[in-house]
Design a protein around this motif. Structure first.
Motif, short mmCIF file in Angstrom:
data_model
loop_
_atom_site.label_atom_id
_atom_site.label_comp_id
_atom_site.label_asym_id
_atom_site.label_seq_id
_atom_site.Cartn_x
_atom_site.Cartn_y
_atom_site.Cartn_z
N LEU A 164 2.84 7.67 9.82
CA LEU A 164 2.18 8.15 8.60
C LEU A 164 0.68 7.87 8.66
O LEU A 164 -0.14 8.76 8.39
N ALA A 165 0.29 6.65 9.05
CA ALA A 165 -1.13 6.30 9.11
C ALA A 165 -1.85 7.15 10.15
O ALA A 165 -2.98 7.60 9.92
N LEU B 35 -4.83 0.66 8.35
CA LEU B 35 -3.37 0.71 8.20
C LEU B 35 -2.71 1.04 9.54
O LEU B 35 -1.66 0.48 9.89
N LEU B 36 -3.32 1.95 10.30
CA LEU B 36 -2.78 2.32 11.60
C LEU B 36 -2.77 1.12 12.55
O LEU B 36 -1.77 0.85 13.22
N VAL B 37 -3.88 0.39 12.60
CA VAL B 37 -3.95 -0.79 13.48
C VAL B 37 -2.89 -1.81 13.07
O VAL B 37 -2.18 -2.37 13.91
N LEU B 38 -2.78 -2.07 11.77
CA LEU B 38 -1.77 -3.03 11.29
C LEU B 38 -0.36 -2.56 11.64
O LEU B 38 0.46 -3.35 12.13
N VAL C 225 0.84 -1.21 0.00
CA VAL C 225 0.00 0.00 0.00
C VAL C 225 0.87 1.25 0.00
O VAL C 225 0.66 2.17 -0.81
N PHE C 226 1.86 1.32 0.89
CA PHE C 226 2.70 2.52 0.95
C PHE C 226 3.55 2.67 -0.31
O PHE C 226 3.72 3.78 -0.82
N LEU C 227 4.09 1.58 -0.81
CA LEU C 227 4.90 1.65 -2.02
C LEU C 227 4.08 2.15 -3.21
O LEU C 227 4.50 3.07 -3.93
N LEU C 228 2.91 1.55 -3.43
CA LEU C 228 2.06 1.98 -4.55
C LEU C 228 1.59 3.42 -4.39
O LEU C 228 1.61 4.19 -5.35
#
Length: 149
Positions: free
Chosen positions: A86-87, A130-133, A21-24
């Motif tokens: 970031l999230a 994303l934050l939880v992960l 997700v972050f890379l894309l």
């Protein structure tokens, strides 16, 4: 302390989900800096224009670096912490924009229109996931490094 098979699988899956997700998102943002700048402006954060422009230029590279580190399993403790930061920033920015009923242009994936998935509320949900992960991964990495000495 050894990790359970579930913990090992979770670590791999979380790294890959966050990494991809972050890379894309970073790569797509690199191709449309004007859209990213306009999207950031829609949040009306009260930051000077120079800072907004700087964020529009630096954010894609931060996302790319974070994603690549997670995918390639390098500096995972640091990269997962950065992913969480970031999230969390995305959650706060989206949350305040939604609460203020701003007409937000997510720009989460640059100029790519993901339809309803780009709308502020689904974007907030995505950022929260994303934050939880990222927090779960960072906490697990911290525990793992503490126990290994």
């Amino acid at each position: 302390m050894t990790s359970s098979p579930f913990q090992l699988r979770f670590r791999i899956v979380a790294r890959w989900i966050l990494g991809v997700v972050f890379l894309l998102a970073g790569i797509v943002k690199l191709t449309a800096p004007v859209a990213v700048y306009a999207g950031l402006g829609s949040y009306q954060l009260g930051l000077p224009d120079t800072i907004v422009r700087l964020i529009a230029v630096v954010l894609p590279w931060l996302e790319i670096a974070t994603g690549a580190l997670l995918i390639f399993n390098r500096w995972v403790e640091t990269a997962s912490g950065l992913a969480a930061l970031l999230a969390a920033t995305f959650v706060v920015a989206l949350g305040q924009g939604i609460a203020r009923e701003l007409s937000l242009n997510c720009a989460c994936f640059g100029a790519v229109d993901l339809g309803w998935f780009s709308q502020p509320v689904p974007a907030l949900g995505r950022a929260m996931l994303l934050l939880v992960l990222a927090v779960s991964l960072a906490a697990g990495e911290w525990r793992r490094t503490q126990s290994s000495g």
